[in-house]
Motif scaffolding. Structure first.
Motif, PDB file in Angstrom:
ATOM      1  N   ASP A  38       0.925  -1.087   0.120  1.00  0.00           N
ATOM      2  CA  ASP A  38      -0.201  -0.081  -0.064  1.00  0.00           C
ATOM      3  C   ASP A  38       0.865   1.146  -0.133  1.00  0.00           C
ATOM      4  OD1 ASP A  38      -1.275   0.069   3.653  1.00  0.00           O
ATOM      5  OD2 ASP A  38       0.697  -0.974   2.439  1.00  0.00           O
ATOM      6  N   ILE A  39       2.021   1.337   0.610  1.00  0.00           N
ATOM      7  CA  ILE A  39       2.929   2.276   0.427  1.00  0.00           C
ATOM      8  C   ILE A  39       3.636   2.457  -0.799  1.00  0.00           C
ATOM      9  CG2 ILE A  39       5.111   3.319   1.005  1.00  0.00           C
ATOM     10  CD1 ILE A  39       4.523   2.905   3.887  1.00  0.00           C
TER      11      ILE A  39
ATOM     12  N   ARG B  61       0.827   4.131  -3.003  1.00  0.00           N
ATOM     13  CA  ARG B  61       0.992   5.724  -2.737  1.00  0.00           C
ATOM     14  C   ARG B  61       2.062   6.342  -3.568  1.00  0.00           C
ATOM     15  NH1 ARG B  61      -1.933   9.650  -0.080  1.00  0.00           N
ATOM     16  NH2 ARG B  61      -3.456   7.884   0.431  1.00  0.00           N
ATOM     17  N   VAL B  62       3.136   5.658  -3.816  1.00  0.00           N
ATOM     18  CA  VAL B  62       4.277   6.317  -4.541  1.00  0.00           C
ATOM     19  C   VAL B  62       3.996   6.177  -5.973  1.00  0.00           C
ATOM     20  CG1 VAL B  62       6.521   5.879  -5.355  1.00  0.00           C
ATOM     21  CG2 VAL B  62       6.045   5.668  -2.707  1.00  0.00           C
ATOM     22  N   PHE B  63       3.149   5.179  -6.401  1.00  0.00           N
ATOM     23  CA  PHE B  63       2.870   5.117  -7.661  1.00  0.00           C
ATOM     24  C   PHE B  63       1.778   6.053  -8.339  1.00  0.00           C
ATOM     25  CE2 PHE B  63       5.716   1.928  -8.507  1.00  0.00           C
ATOM     26  CZ  PHE B  63       5.260   0.873  -8.651  1.00  0.00           C
TER      27      PHE B  63
ATOM     28  N   TYR C  67       1.886   9.204  -7.661  1.00  0.00           N
ATOM     29  CA  TYR C  67       2.542  10.280  -8.015  1.00  0.00           C
ATOM     30  C   TYR C  67       3.293  10.094  -9.504  1.00  0.00           C
ATOM     31  CZ  TYR C  67       1.789  11.925  -3.419  1.00  0.00           C
ATOM     32  OH  TYR C  67       1.146  12.255  -2.188  1.00  0.00           O
ATOM     33  N   LEU C  68       3.323   8.885  -9.905  1.00  0.00           N
ATOM     34  CA  LEU C  68       3.876   8.496 -11.425  1.00  0.00           C
ATOM     35  C   LEU C  68       2.794   8.415 -12.385  1.00  0.00           C
ATOM     36  CD1 LEU C  68       6.385   5.961 -10.272  1.00  0.00           C
ATOM     37  CD2 LEU C  68       6.859   8.246 -10.763  1.00  0.00           C
TER      38      LEU C  68
ATOM     39  N   ASP D 205       5.007   4.719 -16.341  1.00  0.00           N
ATOM     40  CA  ASP D 205       6.188   4.220 -15.341  1.00  0.00           C
ATOM     41  C   ASP D 205       5.551   3.146 -14.593  1.00  0.00           C
ATOM     42  OD1 ASP D 205       7.205   7.612 -15.068  1.00  0.00           O
ATOM     43  OD2 ASP D 205       8.106   6.087 -16.239  1.00  0.00           O
TER      44      ASP D 205
ATOM     45  N   VAL E   4       3.294   0.699 -15.144  1.00  0.00           N
ATOM     46  CA  VAL E   4       3.536  -0.627 -15.979  1.00  0.00           C
ATOM     47  C   VAL E   4       4.616  -1.171 -15.824  1.00  0.00           C
ATOM     48  CG1 VAL E   4       2.614  -1.880 -17.797  1.00  0.00           C
ATOM     49  CG2 VAL E   4       1.171  -0.137 -16.766  1.00  0.00           C
TER      50      VAL E   4
ATOM     51  N   THR F  20       7.316  -0.909 -14.236  1.00  0.00           N
ATOM     52  CA  THR F  20       8.173  -1.586 -13.119  1.00  0.00           C
ATOM     53  C   THR F  20       7.864  -2.975 -13.041  1.00  0.00           C
ATOM     54  OG1 THR F  20       5.986  -1.337 -11.495  1.00  0.00           O
ATOM     55  CG2 THR F  20       7.580   0.522 -11.764  1.00  0.00           C
TER      56      THR F  20
ATOM     57  N   TRP G 163       1.839  -3.521  -9.962  1.00  0.00           N
ATOM     58  CA  TRP G 163       0.935  -2.544 -10.686  1.00  0.00           C
ATOM     59  C   TRP G 163      -0.572  -2.819 -11.148  1.00  0.00           C
ATOM     60  CZ3 TRP G 163      -1.511  -2.937 -15.485  1.00  0.00           C
ATOM     61  CH2 TRP G 163      -1.295  -4.157 -16.148  1.00  0.00           C
TER      62      TRP G 163
END
Lengths: 117, 515
Positions: free
Chosen positions: B29-30, B33-35, B37-38, B42, B44, B46, B57
């Motif tokens: 879940d963290i 949250r980082v994703f 902002y992307l 980007d 997918v 990962t 993703w």
């Protein structure tokens, strides 16, 4: 005494510094933004992760947002190789497996050279 | 807060320097949250980082799609204009199809080229997925309607549609869960307005409407009972200048929980702001008052009877036209006369009391160097007995075309004003800080400062920001020598940062010669 078993002392101290600044009565939004920039700029990547976990556990929205944004900035529009190197991610994929995955998601890899940065 | 168990899993002892892959050790879940902002491209990608990242993703609940970004980062070779855009829509469809079926909380889409069938397709998928927040940005003109299916109308908590060119909306049900609404350059019919803003929209708290057009309707009613913040920017943009207001009908607002209200635009034919017991701040910037407005625009905001809607506000920000047209002595006289004619004297007196801006303790005004404006200011001070802070900004000088310059000189000679001793309640008992920005060294400017100094009995700070280039003038040294009613007052001169003039201030607002 409230025990917080999931956060170490150092991280907690940083979180408290952040909270002190943000709950100051006469700190303007400008001042807070400046503080955030300096506070997060000097942070090592390892500390960022601790801060993210702590902010999530303690439900501190502002700090959590800032820290995640910083981590995201490090991954934005970077090649796979760059991300692996920067974040020390070990890939267990063989190069054939990697090519296979890229083929499967061809719609996300159109027009990209394999070694572009 | 189900972080506890996953936190324990990732708490491995670590060395001082980070050469270990701690990013992968963060719980899902963290990472989600980082994703958030992307860009989803980007996200997918990962999937090839490592086995741990293969399927992260697929459950990200925040999706950001940006057509520009997609085209730039995927297509180095020159292609036909439309092809990369269709590929972008393919990308979106694959991404949605191959997700693991978990809840999508937010979809944010930047699309510079509006293909309405694709957008409507996305809306249907969003409905099926019960998406909560939707954000469509930057599209260009289309004559086709954007259609919101019924289920989507009922599940959305946040909606933003900010296009570069007008887009028509069609909605099929009341937005019963909507908490925040932000619409820019959207064309709505009366029916749509009702489904978005009526009293059935019980959760609605924040509304921002800019440059929206409303078709075929006499009056727009905003009746959402939990509305807290309302901003209406009622101008059409045309090449960085504003053009006369996009909707010319009447506006009726009845929101008992309204905390902040902001209106920027021309005068409307009718305006009612009712039930404003909880209003804390109001900002009115009028951009145009048509000639002969008294007859046609009887029920406008500036009609004294309507001004009462603002009387609970603690903070008020008013532009030059409001000061000039709403607060001159004769307007107030008209107000009193109206009351005496239409009601019994007792009732008239009661209403007179409610005109007092009792709660006002922070006032920001825009003025011009003209006696009418200064009198308007004095009147407003008389009706704000509890005012504590006063901020005055003199409007920037406009470029006067050569043919008009002689005329302007004649008018300036007419506008002189003299300071006087006057016992005004707020100045005598409450006003502690006054800031005047963009002040030049003319007679009238100095008289105003003199007035405030000689009547401000509890004044503590008088901050003056001189117009750029005027700092060293002798006139300012005269200022420091003016008689002061308060023994504590400190006069300071501050740097005036030339403000970036907002686009709506560059148009033909209040021509000065219309006196």
């Amino acid at each position: 005494m409230i025990p917080l078993p999931l956060i170490d002392g150092r991280t907690l101290a940083r979180v408290i510094t952040y909270l002190n600044k943000h709950t100051e009565d006469d700190a303007s939004d400008e001042a807070k933004r400046k503080f955030d920039e300096e506070f997060l700029y000097g942070m090592e990547v390892g500390v960022l992760y601790d801060a993210a976990l702590a902010a999530n556990y303690l439900d501190i929205g502002g700090l959590f947002h800032e820290v995640c944004q910083r981590i995201a900035d490090g991954m934005m529009n970077k090649s796979v190789e760059w991300v692996r190197k920067t974040f020390h991610i070990e890939s267990e994929f063989t190069s054939e497996e990697e090519v296979q995955i890229k083929k499967e998601y061809a719609w996300a890899w159109e027009g990209v050279d394999s070694n572009a940065d | 807060m189900e972080m506890a168990s996953s936190c324990k899993r990732s708490r491995t002892p670590r060395p001082k320097k980070c050469v270990v892959d701690r990013l992968s050790a963060l719980p899902d879940d963290i990472l989600h949250r980082v994703f958030s902002y992307l860009d989803f491209l980007d996200v997918v990608r990962t999937s090839v980082l490592s086995k741990r990242w293969r399927f992260v993703w697929t459950s990200v609940p925040f999706l950001n799609f940006n057509m520009d970004w997609f085209v730039k980062h995927n297509y180095n070779k020159k292609l036909e204009l439309m092809e990369p855009r269709y590929k972008f829509w393919d990308f979106i469809k694959w991404a949605l199809l191959l997700r693991d079926g978990s809840q999508i909380i937010r979809i944010c889409l930047y699309t510079d080229n509006t293909i309405t069938e694709q957008l409507n397709g996305l809306l249907r998928v969003a409905a099926r997925q019960k998406v909560q927040e939707l954000c469509f940005l930057d599209g260009d003109y289309t004559a086709d309607e954007l259609e919101f299916p019924r289920v989507l109308c009922e599940t959305l908590t946040q909606l933003t549609v900010n296009f570069r060119d007008t887009i028509p909306l069609r909605v099929t049900a009341v937005f019963s869960s909507l908490r925040s609404l932000n619409l820019t350059r959207v064309l709505i019919s009366c029916d749509v307005a009702q489904k978005l803003l009526s009293s059935d929209c019980v959760k609605l708290e924040n509304v921002y409407l800019e440059d929206c057009q409303v078709r075929d309707v006499e009056e727009i009613s905003i009746l959402a009972c939990n509305l807290k913040n309302l901003t209406i920017v009622n101008v059409c943009t045309y090449e960085k200048f504003w053009v006369v207001g996009s909707f010319d009908s009447k506006l009726r607002i009845s929101a008992p929980n309204l905390i902040s209200f902001c209106y920027i635009g021309p005068m409307l034919r009718g305006f009612a702001l009712l039930n404003t017991m909880s209003l804390e701040s109001a900002s009115i910037r009028l951009l145009r008052v048509p000639r002969g407005y008294e007859d046609e625009y009887k029920n406008h905001l500036l009609c004294p009877a309507r001004f009462i809607g603002l009387n609970h506000a603690k903070a008020l920000t008013l532009s030059t036209l409001v000061v000039k047209w709403g607060l001159q002595r004769d307007m107030l006289k008209v107000f009193i006369e109206c009351l005496k004619l239409h009601c019994s004297l007792a009732y008239g007196e009661l209403l007179w009391d409610t005109f007092i801006l009792d709660n006002l303790n922070h006032l920001e005004l825009e003025l011009r160097y003209n006696a009418n404006y200064i009198e308007g200011l004095v009147n407003l001070l008389k009706f704000s007995p509890n005012l504590e802070a006063l901020f005055i900004r003199f409007k920037e000088a406009r470029h006067i075309p050569r043919s008009q310059r002689k005329k302007k000189k004649a008018i300036e000679n007419r506008s002189s004003w003299e300071s006087r001793l006057e016992d005004i309640s707020c100045l005598s008992y409450h006003v502690k800080i006054i800031r005047i920005s963009n002040l030049d060294g003319t007679e009238i400017a100095l008289e105003l400062v003199k007035f405030l100094l000689q009547n401000g009995k509890v004044l503590e700070k008088m901050e003056i920001m001189p117009r750029n280039g005027e700092r060293k003038q002798k006139s300012f040294s005269k200022l420091v020598a003016f008689p002061k009613a308060s023994s504590k007052v400190v006069i300071s001169f501050l740097e005036y940062a030339q403000r970036k003039i907002p686009w709506f201030d560059r148009g033909d607002s209040d021509p000065e010669y219309d006196d």
